[in-house]
Design a protein around this motif. Sequence first.
Motif, mmCIF file in Angstrom:
data_model
loop_
_atom_site.group_PDB
_atom_site.id
_atom_site.type_symbol
_atom_site.label_atom_id
_atom_site.label_comp_id
_atom_site.label_asym_id
_atom_site.label_seq_id
_atom_site.Cartn_x
_atom_site.Cartn_y
_atom_site.Cartn_z
ATOM 1 N N GLU A 48 -34.673 -46.899 19.066
ATOM 2 C CA GLU A 48 -33.183 -47.236 18.910
ATOM 3 C C GLU A 48 -32.756 -47.838 17.710
ATOM 4 O O GLU A 48 -31.830 -47.572 17.064
ATOM 5 N N ALA A 49 -33.699 -48.827 17.347
ATOM 6 C CA ALA A 49 -33.523 -49.696 16.136
ATOM 7 C C ALA A 49 -33.684 -48.744 15.022
ATOM 8 O O ALA A 49 -32.738 -48.700 13.868
ATOM 9 N N GLN A 50 -34.422 -47.736 14.803
ATOM 10 C CA GLN A 50 -34.570 -46.780 13.821
ATOM 11 C C GLN A 50 -33.288 -45.823 13.871
ATOM 12 O O GLN A 50 -32.860 -45.578 12.681
ATOM 13 N N SER A 51 -32.700 -45.538 14.780
ATOM 14 C CA SER A 51 -31.565 -44.473 14.913
ATOM 15 C C SER A 51 -30.329 -45.470 14.463
ATOM 16 O O SER A 51 -29.730 -44.658 13.460
ATOM 17 N N LEU A 52 -30.344 -46.844 14.623
ATOM 18 C CA LEU A 52 -29.395 -47.430 14.095
ATOM 19 C C LEU A 52 -29.484 -47.560 12.508
ATOM 20 O O LEU A 52 -28.352 -47.548 11.924
ATOM 21 N N ASN A 53 -30.540 -47.904 11.950
ATOM 22 C CA ASN A 53 -31.058 -48.230 10.702
ATOM 23 C C ASN A 53 -30.762 -46.828 10.004
ATOM 24 O O ASN A 53 -30.113 -47.043 8.736
ATOM 25 N N GLY A 55 -28.630 -44.650 10.561
ATOM 26 C CA GLY A 55 -27.274 -44.237 10.666
ATOM 27 C C GLY A 55 -26.616 -45.045 9.673
ATOM 28 O O GLY A 55 -25.539 -44.613 9.028
ATOM 29 N N ARG A 56 -26.919 -46.105 9.557
ATOM 30 C CA ARG A 56 -26.260 -47.192 8.534
ATOM 31 C C ARG A 56 -26.776 -46.836 7.177
ATOM 32 O O ARG A 56 -25.758 -46.918 6.246
ATOM 33 N N GLU A 59 -24.562 -44.048 6.262
ATOM 34 C CA GLU A 59 -23.333 -44.318 6.123
ATOM 35 C C GLU A 59 -22.996 -44.860 4.745
ATOM 36 O O GLU A 59 -22.045 -44.545 3.980
#
Length: 152
Positions: A48-53, A55-56, A59
């Motif tokens: 999940e942390a990888q996905s958020l990172n 994504g940022r 962006e």
Amino acid sequence: MTARGHAALEVELKRLTSEERPRIIAAISEARAHGDLSENAEYHAAKEAQSLNEGRIAELEDKLSRAEIIDVSKLSGKTVKFGATVKLVDEDTEEEKTYQIVGDLEADVRLGRISISSPIARALIGKQVGDTVAFVAPGGDRSYEILDVGFR
């Protein structure tokens, strides 16, 4: 966006790609070593942390690639526009405030940087020293007099 705001986003992107990404990859590898992935909370948290990172990162890369950088030090004039630093006095409380009008991504009112799309910035655009601006803020009606306009 100002050059300072662009540089700050580049620093964040570099940190996410060169520090966070390897740290997360290491956490995923370590969690995999614990065995059964279906019930491995560490593995799911790392993914999940990888996905958020990621994504940022995507962006930031998008914003930086489309950014129009404005060098505020090369601006001048007597009217308020993007990049201007404006000194105001609240007509009700006589409290003085100083704001710089910046892009949405770099706005931080605690640091005195307000977004070009904020109600106060929209009211200030095109005004000069001595003008009074009135606008509706989230906390109610506000009225300020412009004391100074500069570009720093």
